[in-house]
Write a protein that holds these residues in place. Structure first.
Motif, PDB file in Angstrom:
ATOM      1  N   GLY A 179       0.837  -1.190   0.000  1.00  0.00           N
ATOM      2  CA  GLY A 179       0.000   0.000   0.000  1.00  0.00           C
ATOM      3  C   GLY A 179       0.873   1.242   0.000  1.00  0.00           C
ATOM      4  O   GLY A 179       1.670   1.466  -0.899  1.00  0.00           O
ATOM      5  N   GLU A 180       0.738   2.060   1.031  1.00  0.00           N
ATOM      6  CA  GLU A 180       1.562   3.263   1.172  1.00  0.00           C
ATOM      7  C   GLU A 180       2.693   3.057   2.172  1.00  0.00           C
ATOM      8  O   GLU A 180       3.357   4.022   2.553  1.00  0.00           O
ATOM      9  N   ARG A 181       2.933   1.828   2.562  1.00  0.00           N
ATOM     10  CA  ARG A 181       3.981   1.543   3.547  1.00  0.00           C
ATOM     11  C   ARG A 181       5.185   0.913   2.876  1.00  0.00           C
ATOM     12  O   ARG A 181       5.088  -0.147   2.264  1.00  0.00           O
ATOM     13  N   LYS A 182       6.311   1.574   2.977  1.00  0.00           N
ATOM     14  CA  LYS A 182       7.560   1.080   2.402  1.00  0.00           C
ATOM     15  C   LYS A 182       8.020  -0.171   3.143  1.00  0.00           C
ATOM     16  O   LYS A 182       7.948  -0.243   4.366  1.00  0.00           O
ATOM     17  N   ILE A 183       8.492  -1.156   2.401  1.00  0.00           N
ATOM     18  CA  ILE A 183       9.082  -2.336   3.003  1.00  0.00           C
ATOM     19  C   ILE A 183      10.496  -1.999   3.477  1.00  0.00           C
ATOM     20  O   ILE A 183      11.246  -1.298   2.797  1.00  0.00           O
ATOM     21  N   ASP A 184      10.841  -2.496   4.630  1.00  0.00           N
ATOM     22  CA  ASP A 184      12.117  -2.162   5.262  1.00  0.00           C
ATOM     23  C   ASP A 184      13.292  -2.435   4.317  1.00  0.00           C
ATOM     24  O   ASP A 184      13.411  -3.530   3.768  1.00  0.00           O
ATOM     25  N   GLY A 185      14.133  -1.421   4.138  1.00  0.00           N
ATOM     26  CA  GLY A 185      15.337  -1.556   3.326  1.00  0.00           C
ATOM     27  C   GLY A 185      15.166  -1.213   1.864  1.00  0.00           C
ATOM     28  O   GLY A 185      16.149  -1.181   1.116  1.00  0.00           O
ATOM     29  N   ALA A 186      13.934  -0.938   1.427  1.00  0.00           N
ATOM     30  CA  ALA A 186      13.701  -0.676  -0.002  1.00  0.00           C
ATOM     31  C   ALA A 186      14.426   0.563  -0.481  1.00  0.00           C
ATOM     32  O   ALA A 186      15.024   0.573  -1.572  1.00  0.00           O
ATOM     33  N   ASP A 187      14.361   1.633   0.321  1.00  0.00           N
ATOM     34  CA  ASP A 187      15.003   2.883  -0.091  1.00  0.00           C
ATOM     35  C   ASP A 187      16.517   2.746  -0.169  1.00  0.00           C
ATOM     36  O   ASP A 187      17.153   3.215  -1.122  1.00  0.00           O
ATOM     37  N   GLU A 188      17.111   2.057   0.792  1.00  0.00           N
ATOM     38  CA  GLU A 188      18.558   1.875   0.808  1.00  0.00           C
ATOM     39  C   GLU A 188      19.008   1.032  -0.390  1.00  0.00           C
ATOM     40  O   GLU A 188      20.048   1.314  -1.006  1.00  0.00           O
ATOM     41  N   TRP A 189      18.235  -0.009  -0.689  1.00  0.00           N
ATOM     42  CA  TRP A 189      18.609  -0.894  -1.791  1.00  0.00           C
ATOM     43  C   TRP A 189      18.593  -0.157  -3.125  1.00  0.00           C
ATOM     44  O   TRP A 189      19.557  -0.219  -3.892  1.00  0.00           O
ATOM     45  N   ILE A 190      17.517   0.561  -3.412  1.00  0.00           N
ATOM     46  CA  ILE A 190      17.422   1.267  -4.689  1.00  0.00           C
ATOM     47  C   ILE A 190      18.474   2.372  -4.781  1.00  0.00           C
ATOM     48  O   ILE A 190      19.096   2.569  -5.833  1.00  0.00           O
ATOM     49  N   ALA A 191      18.714   3.074  -3.688  1.00  0.00           N
ATOM     50  CA  ALA A 191      19.761   4.100  -3.690  1.00  0.00           C
ATOM     51  C   ALA A 191      21.114   3.474  -4.001  1.00  0.00           C
ATOM     52  O   ALA A 191      21.935   4.053  -4.741  1.00  0.00           O
ATOM     53  N   GLY A 192      21.366   2.278  -3.466  1.00  0.00           N
ATOM     54  CA  GLY A 192      22.623   1.594  -3.734  1.00  0.00           C
ATOM     55  C   GLY A 192      22.759   1.178  -5.189  1.00  0.00           C
ATOM     56  O   GLY A 192      23.851   1.282  -5.780  1.00  0.00           O
ATOM     57  N   LEU A 193      21.666   0.708  -5.788  1.00  0.00           N
ATOM     58  CA  LEU A 193      21.700   0.336  -7.204  1.00  0.00           C
ATOM     59  C   LEU A 193      22.016   1.547  -8.076  1.00  0.00           C
ATOM     60  O   LEU A 193      22.766   1.450  -9.064  1.00  0.00           O
ATOM     61  N   ARG A 194      21.427   2.680  -7.723  1.00  0.00           N
ATOM     62  CA  ARG A 194      21.700   3.903  -8.480  1.00  0.00           C
ATOM     63  C   ARG A 194      23.159   4.321  -8.338  1.00  0.00           C
ATOM     64  O   ARG A 194      23.783   4.778  -9.300  1.00  0.00           O
ATOM     65  N   PRO A 246      -2.718  -6.029  -3.232  1.00  0.00           N
ATOM     66  CA  PRO A 246      -2.349  -5.557  -1.888  1.00  0.00           C
ATOM     67  C   PRO A 246      -2.687  -4.083  -1.703  1.00  0.00           C
ATOM     68  O   PRO A 246      -2.542  -3.277  -2.622  1.00  0.00           O
ATOM     69  N   SER A 247      -3.158  -3.717  -0.515  1.00  0.00           N
ATOM     70  CA  SER A 247      -3.480  -2.329  -0.213  1.00  0.00           C
ATOM     71  C   SER A 247      -3.304  -2.091   1.272  1.00  0.00           C
ATOM     72  O   SER A 247      -3.037  -3.021   2.052  1.00  0.00           O
ATOM     73  N   ASP A 248      -3.468  -0.820   1.686  1.00  0.00           N
ATOM     74  CA  ASP A 248      -3.410  -0.508   3.113  1.00  0.00           C
ATOM     75  C   ASP A 248      -4.521  -1.199   3.888  1.00  0.00           C
ATOM     76  O   ASP A 248      -4.419  -1.390   5.107  1.00  0.00           O
ATOM     77  N   ASP A 249      -5.607  -1.554   3.198  1.00  0.00           N
ATOM     78  CA  ASP A 249      -6.740  -2.220   3.842  1.00  0.00           C
ATOM     79  C   ASP A 249      -6.676  -3.736   3.717  1.00  0.00           C
ATOM     80  O   ASP A 249      -7.677  -4.425   3.918  1.00  0.00           O
ATOM     81  N   GLY A 250      -5.516  -4.261   3.348  1.00  0.00           N
ATOM     82  CA  GLY A 250      -5.385  -5.696   3.136  1.00  0.00           C
ATOM     83  C   GLY A 250      -5.497  -6.035   1.663  1.00  0.00           C
ATOM     84  O   GLY A 250      -5.267  -5.192   0.791  1.00  0.00           O
ATOM     85  N   LEU A 251      -5.871  -7.263   1.361  1.00  0.00           N
ATOM     86  CA  LEU A 251      -5.972  -7.730  -0.019  1.00  0.00           C
ATOM     87  C   LEU A 251      -7.358  -7.424  -0.582  1.00  0.00           C
ATOM     88  O   LEU A 251      -8.374  -7.753   0.034  1.00  0.00           O
ATOM     89  N   LEU A 252      -7.377  -6.796  -1.765  1.00  0.00           N
ATOM     90  CA  LEU A 252      -8.628  -6.418  -2.431  1.00  0.00           C
ATOM     91  C   LEU A 252      -8.776  -7.195  -3.732  1.00  0.00           C
ATOM     92  O   LEU A 252      -7.793  -7.657  -4.309  1.00  0.00           O
TER      93      LEU A 252
END
Length: 272
Positions: A23-38, A158-164
């Motif tokens: 949903g609108e919640r980042k999975i832990d480590g996603a930002d660091e991983w993509i920044a590293g790839l860049r 997947p969403s903030d309200d669960g699976l739709l």
């Protein structure tokens, strides 16, 4: 972590829902991983079955989470579906059952989305403003022989309200009513993956497909000939992994508990 035949990649195709965010919640480590790839300039594209939003909207969503992204980094099933139709019948007319992202992709591909009596194609994604009149019109077209293109077969979103209910759930209704089977563009079909590979200019064997869903992401990567890296952060997890193995008959080339474990493994291959 379990790894098998993953070799150093020249590029990555990265799923979004369940892989980088819920949903609108980042999975832990996603930002660091993509920044590293860049930072190391490893090419990648975000590849999503979700047809609701245009690439720029998806990129904005990622940036709000602290994950760096531009519209050109995003490939959607809507873009791939519109390009597929435009390739086999340039300028075709389409009846769209879907949202803004799908309509914009169709226009950008040069398709005619005006409400015609006899369009060439039904192009269906998810439509969260679905009503009976829309269903009646779409079923009538399919019964009269209009060709059917489905952006993606996901039965759940997947969403903030669960699976739709997802596009695949709507398609199940249309298929039951009309008896017509669609051409599927999104994962697990390899059409979306090959569209993304063409965009990156890489061969399948040089590229990894990274995702959380054995039945879509990993199946599509395998079908296209990519290396496959499963992260247990979304649809597939430690509790249901064996069930998905049995259901799909697929073994990913690499299985990672989370993005940080995946990140460590990739950067060890890159020697950084």
């Amino acid at each position: 972590m379990s790894t098998h035949n993953l070799s150093k990649p020249k590029g990555l195709l990265i799923d979004l829902d369940g892989t980088l965010y819920h949903g609108e919640r980042k999975i832990d480590g996603a930002d660091e991983w993509i920044a590293g790839l860049r930072e190391v300039k490893l090419p990648y594209l975000f590849v999503t079955n979700n047809s609701t939003a245009a690439p720029g909207v998806v990129a904005d969503r990622l940036n709000r989470m602290g994950i760096p992204a531009a519209a050109d980094d995003v490939v959607t099933s809507a873009q791939a579906a519109a390009a597929y139709i435009a390739r086999i019948r340039p300028g075709a007319s389409v009846h769209i059952l879907g949202e803004t992202g799908l309509k914009e992709a169709a226009v950008e591909a040069g398709l005619n989305i005006e409400a015609l009596e006899r369009p060439d194609f039904v192009l269906q994604g998810i439509d969260r403003e679905l009503n009976y009149e829309k269903l009646k019109r779409t079923v009538a077209l399919l019964l009269n022989g209009t060709e059917y293109i489905l952006t993606n077969p996901d039965v759940l979103l997947p969403s903030d309200d669960g699976l739709l209910p997802g596009a695949g759930s709507l398609s199940a209704l249309l298929q039951t009513a009309s008896g017509v089977k669609p051409t599927i563009i999104g994962k697990p079909s390899n059409i979306l993956v090959e569209f993304a590979l063409d965009r990156m200019g890489l061969k399948a064997e040089e590229t990894w497909m990274v995702g959380d869903n054995m039945a879509t992401d990993i199946a599509a990567g395998r079908s296209a000939g990519c290396g496959t890296a499963l992260v247990l952060t979304g649809i597939t997890n430690t509790g249901n992994l064996d069930r998905f193995r049995a259901q799909t008959g697929i073994e990913p080339d690499g299985i990672f508990a989370d993005l940080r474990e995946l990140n460590t493994y990739i950067f060890s291959l890159l020697g950084t």
